[in-house]
Design a protein around this motif. Sequence first.
Motif, PDB file in Angstrom:
ATOM      1  N   TYR A 133       0.832  -1.211   0.000  1.00 52.28           N
ATOM      2  CA  TYR A 133       0.000   0.000   0.000  1.00 52.28           C
ATOM      3  C   TYR A 133       0.863   1.257   0.000  1.00 52.28           C
ATOM      4  N   ASP A 134       1.874   1.303   0.863  1.00 50.01           N
ATOM      5  CA  ASP A 134       2.747   2.476   0.940  1.00 50.01           C
ATOM      6  C   ASP A 134       3.420   2.739  -0.407  1.00 50.01           C
ATOM      7  N   GLY A 135       3.910   1.667  -1.056  1.00 51.24           N
ATOM      8  CA  GLY A 135       4.590   1.838  -2.329  1.00 51.24           C
ATOM      9  C   GLY A 135       3.681   2.369  -3.417  1.00 51.24           C
ATOM     10  N   LEU A 136       2.480   1.852  -3.479  1.00 42.44           N
ATOM     11  CA  LEU A 136       1.553   2.304  -4.517  1.00 42.44           C
ATOM     12  C   LEU A 136       1.098   3.744  -4.265  1.00 42.44           C
ATOM     13  N   ARG A 137       0.927   4.105  -3.011  1.00 38.26           N
ATOM     14  CA  ARG A 137       0.615   5.504  -2.698  1.00 38.26           C
ATOM     15  C   ARG A 137       1.781   6.407  -3.092  1.00 38.26           C
ATOM     16  N   GLN A 138       2.995   5.926  -2.900  1.00 35.15           N
ATOM     17  CA  GLN A 138       4.173   6.702  -3.266  1.00 35.15           C
ATOM     18  C   GLN A 138       4.249   6.898  -4.784  1.00 35.15           C
ATOM     19  N   LEU A 139       3.919   5.873  -5.556  1.00 32.76           N
ATOM     20  CA  LEU A 139       3.919   5.999  -7.021  1.00 32.76           C
ATOM     21  C   LEU A 139       2.859   6.998  -7.487  1.00 32.76           C
ATOM     22  N   LEU A 247      19.861   4.612 -10.091  1.00 35.74           N
ATOM     23  CA  LEU A 247      19.066   4.423 -11.303  1.00 35.74           C
ATOM     24  C   LEU A 247      18.002   5.497 -11.475  1.00 35.74           C
ATOM     25  N   GLY A 248      17.957   6.437 -10.553  1.00 31.83           N
ATOM     26  CA  GLY A 248      16.991   7.525 -10.643  1.00 31.83           C
ATOM     27  C   GLY A 248      15.709   7.286  -9.878  1.00 31.83           C
ATOM     28  N   GLY A 249      15.636   6.179  -9.125  1.00 33.81           N
ATOM     29  CA  GLY A 249      14.434   5.854  -8.378  1.00 33.81           C
ATOM     30  C   GLY A 249      14.612   6.040  -6.886  1.00 33.81           C
ATOM     31  N   ALA A 250      13.763   5.373  -6.099  1.00 35.24           N
ATOM     32  CA  ALA A 250      13.795   5.539  -4.649  1.00 35.24           C
ATOM     33  C   ALA A 250      13.303   4.272  -3.965  1.00 35.24           C
ATOM     34  N   ARG A 251      13.689   4.088  -2.707  1.00 35.01           N
ATOM     35  CA  ARG A 251      13.123   3.015  -1.897  1.00 35.01           C
ATOM     36  C   ARG A 251      11.710   3.394  -1.461  1.00 35.01           C
ATOM     37  N   VAL A 252      10.940   2.376  -1.163  1.00 32.37           N
ATOM     38  CA  VAL A 252       9.604   2.613  -0.642  1.00 32.37           C
ATOM     39  C   VAL A 252       9.705   3.332   0.702  1.00 32.37           C
ATOM     40  N   ARG A 253       8.947   4.373   0.851  1.00 28.71           N
ATOM     41  CA  ARG A 253       8.893   5.110   2.116  1.00 28.71           C
ATOM     42  C   ARG A 253       7.751   4.533   2.942  1.00 28.71           C
ATOM     43  N   ARG A 254       8.098   3.845   4.026  1.00 22.87           N
ATOM     44  CA  ARG A 254       7.084   3.221   4.863  1.00 22.87           C
ATOM     45  C   ARG A 254       6.440   4.252   5.777  1.00 22.87           C
ATOM     46  N   ALA A 255       5.117   4.318   5.746  1.00 29.06           N
ATOM     47  CA  ALA A 255       4.396   5.261   6.595  1.00 29.06           C
ATOM     48  C   ALA A 255       4.372   4.783   8.042  1.00 29.06           C
ATOM     49  N   ARG A 256       4.147   3.459   8.231  1.00 26.26           N
ATOM     50  CA  ARG A 256       4.092   2.868   9.567  1.00 26.26           C
ATOM     51  C   ARG A 256       3.127   3.630  10.476  1.00 26.26           C
ATOM     52  N   THR A 257       1.869   3.697  10.040  1.00 21.77           N
ATOM     53  CA  THR A 257       0.839   4.372  10.822  1.00 21.77           C
ATOM     54  C   THR A 257      -0.388   3.482  10.963  1.00 21.77           C
TER      55      THR A 257
END
Length: 308
Positions: A133-139, A247-257
């Motif tokens: 969920y966190d990753g898809l929200r980030q995208l 590569l120009g990307g990022a790690r998933v930012r975990r909300a942890r909420t």
Amino acid sequence: MPKAYVFTRYGGPDTEAFVDVDRPRPGPGQILIAVRAAGVNPVDWKLRTGFRRPGESGEPVFPLVFGSEASGVVEEVGEGVTGFAAGDEVFGNTAAGGYAQYALLPAEVAAHKPAAVPFTDAATLPVAAATAYDGLRQLDLPTGATVLVTGAGGGVGAAALQIARSFGLRVLGVASEGKKDFVESLGAVHVPSGPGWSERVRAAAPDGADGVYDLVGGEALREAAGLAADRAKLITAGAPGPDVEALGGARVRRARTAAVLDAVAELVVRGALDPHVTQTFPLERAAEALRTVEDGHARGKVVIEVAA
């Protein structure tokens, strides 16, 4: 005394053992639960080998209890905790392991379990489903966009496919040929992994993917980067930050909420997300449950059940 399944030092399965532990006492901001179910994840055995999560520091104090997520019934709340009371059915990330009869949850990453969601399903949501969920929200892709998910047959991948579909996205899932039916049952276009997989993606999405969610890392991440129409829409939960940033990307930012836990639980209630718990083991067979995941034989989610 309560039982817990632990590792006594860094290493292999020979470091694992059942031990008697004191019943935990919740500190400020924590809740104590009687565990009913604990999710089993690859990170559990990786931590046993000495893996550190990004940002972790300090020396471990052994023995360490396995498990990063659990569901159960509140026994006691710590100082400053509001919104939870003894008898509440809850789930969340653990503060110090979940393969045990009792576990501590930080209240900020715990949520009330909906009555319609079994303890076994709830115990799988804080790690795999919340990461997806966190990753898809980030995208943050618009409805109708195409997202590519590598490692689509695993726990996070299966959740990502379903959550992406609930967001109105077209989904391409890269997984082994043996998981074709599983991936397609989740509403995704299956792309067989193995040599030439990126060309098979190009055939399915000639203009590339609007977003890429990598769950594998390594060469798969590098190959996936070439399929992203915009490298800013390349994220990974399968590789270290520097690898994807190069590569120009990022790690998933975990909300942890707790809000994220509520959101994924609501998807389960709505029928938009099936945790696909395929195997359960009693606590006394925790070693067998962990081997199933560590050996790569798990399909769907593996859960340890703890008797009331």
